[in-house]
Motif scaffolding. Structure first.
Motif, PDB file in Angstrom:
ATOM      1  N   UNK A 248      44.186  40.491  32.024  1.00  0.00           N
ATOM      2  CA  UNK A 248      42.738  40.653  31.956  1.00  0.00           C
ATOM      3  C   UNK A 248      42.303  41.909  32.699  1.00  0.00           C
ATOM      4  N   UNK A 249      42.818  42.058  33.913  1.00  0.00           N
ATOM      5  CA  UNK A 249      42.488  43.222  34.742  1.00  0.00           C
ATOM      6  C   UNK A 249      43.423  43.218  35.949  1.00  0.00           C
ATOM      7  N   UNK A 250      44.303  44.215  36.044  1.00  0.00           N
ATOM      8  CA  UNK A 250      45.247  44.266  37.180  1.00  0.00           C
ATOM      9  C   UNK A 250      44.573  44.269  38.542  1.00  0.00           C
ATOM     10  N   UNK A 251      43.275  44.625  38.583  1.00  0.00           N
ATOM     11  CA  UNK A 251      42.566  44.680  39.859  1.00  0.00           C
ATOM     12  C   UNK A 251      42.096  43.307  40.328  1.00  0.00           C
ATOM     13  N   UNK A 252      42.166  42.303  39.450  1.00  0.00           N
ATOM     14  CA  UNK A 252      41.767  40.956  39.836  1.00  0.00           C
ATOM     15  C   UNK A 252      42.813  40.359  40.770  1.00  0.00           C
ATOM     16  N   UNK A 253      42.348  39.821  41.884  1.00  0.00           N
ATOM     17  CA  UNK A 253      43.267  39.224  42.861  1.00  0.00           C
ATOM     18  C   UNK A 253      43.159  37.707  42.822  1.00  0.00           C
ATOM     19  N   UNK A 254      44.294  37.045  42.693  1.00  0.00           N
ATOM     20  CA  UNK A 254      44.323  35.578  42.752  1.00  0.00           C
ATOM     21  C   UNK A 254      44.397  35.175  44.223  1.00  0.00           C
ATOM     22  N   UNK A 255      43.339  34.541  44.708  1.00  0.00           N
ATOM     23  CA  UNK A 255      43.296  34.140  46.122  1.00  0.00           C
ATOM     24  C   UNK A 255      43.719  32.698  46.340  1.00  0.00           C
ATOM     25  N   UNK A 256      43.698  31.919  45.277  1.00  0.00           N
ATOM     26  CA  UNK A 256      44.105  30.515  45.404  1.00  0.00           C
ATOM     27  C   UNK A 256      44.567  30.011  44.043  1.00  0.00           C
TER      28      UNK A 256
END
Length: 305
Positions: A248-256
């Motif tokens: 979707x977007x490499x800049x998205x961070x999965x925090x949980x």
């Protein structure tokens, strides 16, 4: 922003296995009848291998009955709102209990076989062999009834690497296979004793049966306990979720991220994302995740930086 992938009711996570339920009931009846014949035959004809097989079969009758009751309970409570993710884990609990029972039986078999090894007695071979062969036939019939042909009807629905086994049915199947193995060992021991005078083999093959049964039971304990404890973060679906978000977007961070199994090859997840992209919505994430049919429920939270 928080949203869910699905609003399915709990009973829709797994519809149960009515065919397996009927087959397990039939196998339980067959096993119970044969158990009585083998126990009395072992006592009357002084065969430790046959007696061990009979007591072993008694545990299998209890395990098969437990598996049957688990299916009944799962279907009975399928619409009960207290089970927020369905009743599938009732079946897994039954499978775990069956595996523990297998371990107990293995310990009893080991003790009995060692005792007979040091205190041998005269065996009435002809009668014991007949009962052992009959027991093997019953075991093979039950094994055929309980064999899980999941690969024939599930391959079109899920990816080939998914584990679609019914663990409750697998537990029942392993009990029958373990019993068939001890029947084979009993037959070998009885024939060896009759024609070669190897009376000691009756007890030794009982110990071999203990080793095999213990190995199968331990494997089933590992499988079922993993599901009961929600230890699913090594499943391939976890990396698939990460790949979806990254695409979707490499800049998205999965925090949980939490993933756990709620049915055969069906997973639920909680997903929290941190992003600067204010166009990202839970709906977009849900649509991206929907390519993986095994994800049947998800909660998506998006936090903007």
């Amino acid at each position: 922003m928080l949203n869910r992938l699905s609003t399915k009711h709990s009973h829709q996570f797994d519809e149960g296995n009515p065919l397996a339920q009927r087959r397990i009931l039939i196998a339980t009846i067959f096993t119970g009848l044969m158990m009585v014949a083998e126990i009395f035959g072992g006592i009357l004809f002084n065969s430790m291998a046959l007696l061990a097989d009979g007591w072993h079969m008694s545990s299998h009758m209890v395990a098969l009955g437990l598996a049957y009751l688990a299916y009944r309970a799962a279907r009975h409570y399928a619409h009960d709102e207290r089970f927020c993710f369905g009743t599938w884990k009732i079946e897994i609990l039954a499978g775990y209990t069956s595996a523990i029972l297998l371990m107990v039986v293995a310990a009893i078999m080991c003790y009995s076989s060692l005792e007979r090894l040091y205190n041998p007695i005269q065996i009435h071979y002809n009668e014991a062999i007949l009962i052992a062969i009959l027991g093997l036939i019953v075991n093979l019939i039950c094994a055929w009834l309980l064999h899980d042909n999941h690969h024939n009807h599930d391959s079109h629905e899920y990816h080939s690497h998914r584990n679609t086994h019914d663990l409750n049915q697998k537990a029942a199947f392993l009990h029958v296979i373990a019993d068939a193995t001890t029947s084979v060992l009993a037959i070998i021991a009885l024939f060896a004793g009759k024609y070669f005078g190897w009376n000691f083999l009756d007890a030794i093959l009982g110990i071999v049966g203990v080793i095999l049964v213990s190995k199968w039971a331990w494997g089933l304990i590992q499988q079922t306990s993993k599901t009961l404890l929600d230890a699913e973060m090594k499943e391939p679906v976890v990396e698939e979720i990460r790949d979806v978000i990254n695409n979707l977007n490499p800049a998205i961070q999965i925090t949980d991220l939490h993933v756990w199994k709620v049915g055969k090859s069906k997973f639920s997840s909680i997903l929290a994302l941190d992003t600067t992209d204010h166009t990202l919505t839970p709906k977009i994430v849900k649509q991206a995740l929907s390519i993986h049919e095994e994800i049947v429920h998800a909660s998506v939270e998006i936090n903007f930086r």
